[in-house]
Structure formats: structure tokens, C-alpha cells
Enzyme design. Structure first.
Site, PDB file in Angstrom:
ATOM      1  N   GLY A 289       6.380 -19.585 -17.412  1.00 42.09           N
ATOM      2  CA  GLY A 289       4.823 -19.682 -17.580  1.00 42.09           C
ATOM      3  C   GLY A 289       4.337 -20.566 -18.680  1.00 42.09           C
ATOM      4  N   ALA A 290       4.716 -21.777 -18.192  1.00 39.23           N
ATOM      5  CA  ALA A 290       4.420 -23.064 -19.227  1.00 39.23           C
ATOM      6  C   ALA A 290       3.340 -23.878 -18.639  1.00 39.23           C
ATOM      7  CB  ALA A 290       5.697 -23.636 -19.674  1.00 39.23           C
TER       8      ALA A 290
ATOM      9  N   ASP B  61      14.338 -18.577  -8.749  1.00 36.55           N
ATOM     10  CA  ASP B  61      13.301 -18.308  -9.784  1.00 36.55           C
ATOM     11  C   ASP B  61      13.186 -16.710  -9.661  1.00 36.55           C
ATOM     12  OD1 ASP B  61      11.490 -18.765 -11.745  1.00 36.55           O
ATOM     13  OD2 ASP B  61       9.702 -19.205 -10.575  1.00 36.55           O
TER      14      ASP B  61
HETATM   15  O1  G3H Z   1       6.641 -17.264 -11.767  1.00 40.40           O
HETATM   16  C1  G3H Z   1       6.123 -17.257 -10.618  1.00 40.40           C
HETATM   17  C2  G3H Z   1       6.299 -18.598 -10.105  1.00 40.40           C
HETATM   18  O2  G3H Z   1       5.101 -19.343 -10.335  1.00 40.40           O
HETATM   19  C3  G3H Z   1       6.250 -18.341  -8.415  1.00 40.40           C
HETATM   20  O3  G3H Z   1       5.247 -17.760  -7.797  1.00 40.40           O
HETATM   21  O4  G3H Z   1       6.204 -15.923  -6.778  1.00 40.40           O
HETATM   22  O5  G3H Z   1       3.902 -16.835  -6.219  1.00 40.40           O
HETATM   23  O6  G3H Z   1       5.936 -17.987  -5.528  1.00 40.40           O
HETATM   24  P1  G3H Z   1       5.550 -17.160  -6.578  1.00 40.40           P
HETATM   25  P1  13P Z   2       3.139 -21.051 -14.459  1.00 38.45           P
HETATM   26  O1  13P Z   2       2.402 -20.100 -13.806  1.00 38.45           O
HETATM   27  O2  13P Z   2       2.710 -21.244 -16.084  1.00 38.45           O
HETATM   28  O3  13P Z   2       3.248 -22.422 -13.777  1.00 38.45           O
HETATM   29  O4  13P Z   2       4.631 -20.618 -14.574  1.00 38.45           O
HETATM   30  C1  13P Z   2       5.599 -20.701 -13.597  1.00 38.45           C
HETATM   31  C2  13P Z   2       6.995 -20.011 -13.800  1.00 38.45           C
HETATM   32  O5  13P Z   2       7.254 -19.807 -14.996  1.00 38.45           O
HETATM   33  C3  13P Z   2       7.928 -19.874 -12.764  1.00 38.45           C
HETATM   34  O6  13P Z   2       8.761 -19.101 -12.748  1.00 38.45           O
HETATM   35 ZN    ZN Z   3       8.466 -17.319 -14.206  1.00 35.48          ZN
END
Ligand code: G3H
Ligand code: 13P
Ligand code: ZN
Length: 326
Positions: A229-230, A97
Site C-alpha cells: 500500500g505504498a 502478491d
Molecule cells: O494489493 C493489491 C494490489 O494492488 C493488486 O490489486 O487485487 O486488484 O489486482 P488487484
Molecule cells: P498501492 O495500492 O498503494 O499501490 O499498493 C499496492 C500493493 O500493496 C500491492 O500488494
Molecule cells: Zn498489497
């Protein structure tokens, strides 16, 4: 295009049928549903997600951020995901991710991930294309698929905070050239979602720009679109957090009705992290308040796993529509 199907990785004689998202997305696009991409950081989270997906007979994407790699060590995560594969009977993708550069994408590909995201969305247009293309070439040579992003989401991504006024919706005019020149397999777009638990101010209309999604879908027929971000930030879970000593005032997410509509359109992957975090935390806060004498982590982490599993099932059945699609 990357090779489809499973990636064979040997673990002391066992082989690991992790899959890429290619077939999953084809079916999701045609069937008008989306695959949940859930962030993982430890064993209990992985168990909660795959047990839920397995019971719902749903394909699932387990995604690992740079922060997760730092927290848990990618080798631990890889073996935990391998355990998930061996104890379930559903297609599982292991996805990086928000890969920030070529090196983290390469390390993930070399380490057994079947999908990576290169997130160069904050870079200038030509730089985003050049870096994305470089990752695609390496990934496809190794049978791995690539997600990239156009547009900027507000919120917090690892250590980067994007203020709401700097967030930019994706321009449909750019998507054809970007996908053609980079060769990516899926595209994340910005249509009003944002990372974290505070996506809208009280009184704001929490709507997505589904008109942009519709236009992107017309420009890229059959091409899988991703929503970051869903999270919907379920108010019953926020209430538990606040009831038991937490402080999450005005935490607001994306209405589930908006996500249901997006899943029926070109969106094939929906990223959810914050909702899992809130569920996990709510259960632990409640457990400690009700059992001040407990000090065995299995007791409170067990409760957290149960609440998170219920959240994932709810998403699969009521929001994503991916139950019985494995
Ligand atoms: O988009 C971000 C995800 O919620 C992952 O969060 O970078 O704190 O692991 P993190
Ligand atoms: P949320 O913070 O809305 O759960 O989004 C997670 C996300 O986009 C991880 O890449
Ligand atoms: Zn994300």
C-alpha cells in the site's frame, strides 16, 4: 532458508534466469535502499516496468495478484515475464502478491514464480503461523522464497475491503516469534500504509509509524521488511485524470518523503500498484480527449506505456534509491 540465486526453468530450450529476492534484499538492506515491487496485468505494463528498470540498471520485482492471474491467465503472464527476462539485463523476481491460501501459492510455485506471499494476516495468530509455515516448507523445497504479513492494512485487496477502523498496526512484540516459527524470508508490516488511491482523508496527517518500523528493525536485525500500500498517488497524474473526464476527488497517497525514510531503514521491498494505474489511465484519458478519431489500441496503449514507464523511473531514482544497483 530457501536456495538463493536463479531458478532454472526451461522454455523450449531456453533457460530463464529469474532470481529469488534473497540477494537483492541483502544488498538493499546493507545499502539503505528498497526494491520496487510493481503489479503487472498485461504486456504493456510489464514492458513499461522492465524498460524503466533496465534503463535505470535497477533490480525489480514483478508481482502478480490473484486478480491478475484471473484477468490475464498465469500462463500468459509467465511467458510475458520470460520475454522481459530475455530482453533485459537486470535481476527480475516473479512474485505472487497476496496469496490467500496454500493452493494459490503452490500453483504459483509449480508455475515458475520465484517468490510468493502468503497473506494470512486476517486469520488468528496460530492459524496465520500454521498456514505460513506450510507454504514456507513447500516453497523452500522448490527454491522459492516466502513473504508473509503481520498486522492489517486498510483498503481494498482483491474482493476484501478492510475498513480503516479495522486496520491494525503490527506489534513489534510479535515479529520475532512469527519469523522464527514460520521460517519466512521477508515480513510485511502495517505502519499506516493502505491499498488503493484513497489512503487519507483531506486534512489528515499522512504520516507513517516509522517508530514501529524502527522497533521491528531492532527486534529483527538484518531481516527484510516489506511495505504494501505504498503508492503516493501523484497529484499531477490525478489532475490529468480529472481534467479529461475522470472523477478521483480527494485521492491521497503516502508522501514520498516517508517512503524515502523507510527505504533507508529495514524496508527492502516497496509495493506500488495504484500509482501505475493512475498513470496508465491518465495517459489514455488524455489521448482519447485529444484524438477522438483514434481507434487503434496501439496508439493509446503506447501513450499509457510511456507515462507508466516514466512513473516507474521516477520511483526507482527518487523514492526507492535502487538505480545502478543491478
Ligand atoms: O494489493 C493489491 C494490489 O494492488 C493488486 O490489486 O487485487 O486488484 O489486482 P488487484
Ligand atoms: P498501492 O495500492 O498503494 O499501490 O499498493 C499496492 C500493493 O500493496 C500491492 O500488494
Ligand atoms: Zn498489497
Amino acid at each position: 532458508m530457501a536456495r538463493t540465486g536463479s531458478r532454472t526453468i526451461f522454455f523450449g530450450g531456453l533457460f530463464m534466469p529469474l532470481v529469488t529476492s534473497t540477494e537483492m534484499f541483502k544488498k538493499a538492506y546493507a545499502g539503505g535502499y528498497a526494491i520496487g515491487a510493481f503489479n503487472v496485468n498485461n504486456m504493456e505494463m510489464i514492458q513499461a516496468i522492465v524498460e524503466a528498470a533496465d534503463e535505470c540498471k535497477s533490480p525489480v520485482i514483478l508481482q502478480v495478484s490473484a486478480g491478475a492471474r484471473k484477468y490475464a491467465n498465469p500462463v500468459y503472464l509467465k511467458h510475458l515475464v520470460q520475454a522481459a527476462v530475455e530482453t533485459t539485463n537486470i535481476p527480475i523476481v516473479m512474485h505472487l502478491d497476496h496469496g490467500a491460501d496454500f493452493d494459490i501459492c503452490k500453483a504459483s510455485i509449480d508455475g515458475g514464480f520465484t517468490s510468493v506471499m502468503i497473506d494470512a494476516s486476517s486469520k488468528p495468530w496460530e492459524e496465520n503461523i500454521a498456514l505460513t509455515k506450510k507454504v514456507v516448507e513447500y516453497a523452500h523445497d522448490h527454491g522459492v522464497v516466502v513473504e508473509a504479513e503481520l498486522g492489517k492494512l486498510a483498503g481494498v485487496e482483491d474482493d476484501v475491503k478492510v475498513e480503516a477502523h479495522d486496520a491494525l498496526f503490527t506489534s513489534p512484540d510479535e515479529v520475532e516469534e512469527f519469523t522464527q516459527r514460520t521460517g519466512i524470508d521477508s515480513l510485511a508490516i502495517a505502519i499506516g500504509t493502505s491499498h488503493g488511491a484513497y489512503k487519507f482523508k483531506p486534512g489528515q496527517d499522512p504520516k507513517l509509524r516509522l517508530d514501529i518500523l524502527e522497533e521491528v528493525g531492532k527486534r529483527l536485525p538484518g531481516f527484510p521488511i516489506v511495505l504494501h500500500g505504498a503508492s503516493s498517488v501523484p497529484q499531477d497524474k490525478v489532475a490529468i485524470v480529472n481534467q479529461y473526464g475522470g472523477h478521483m476527488p480527494d485521492a491521497i497517497g503516502i508522501p514520498e518523503s516517508e517512503l524515502q525514510k523507510a527505504a533507508k531503514m529495514a524496508v527492502c521491498k516497496i509495493n506500488i500498484d495504484s500509482d501505475l494505474r493512475v498513470s496508465f489511465t491518465a495517459a489514455i484519458r488524455k489521448h482519447f480527449a485529444e484524438h477522438p478519431d483514434h481507434f487503434d489500441p496501439r496508439q493509446y496503449l503506447g501513450d499509457a506505456r510511456v507515462m507508466m514507464k516514466e512513473m516507474v523511473k521516477h520511483k526507482i531514482i527518487n523514492v526507492l534509491g535502487s538505480a545502478n544497483k543491478a
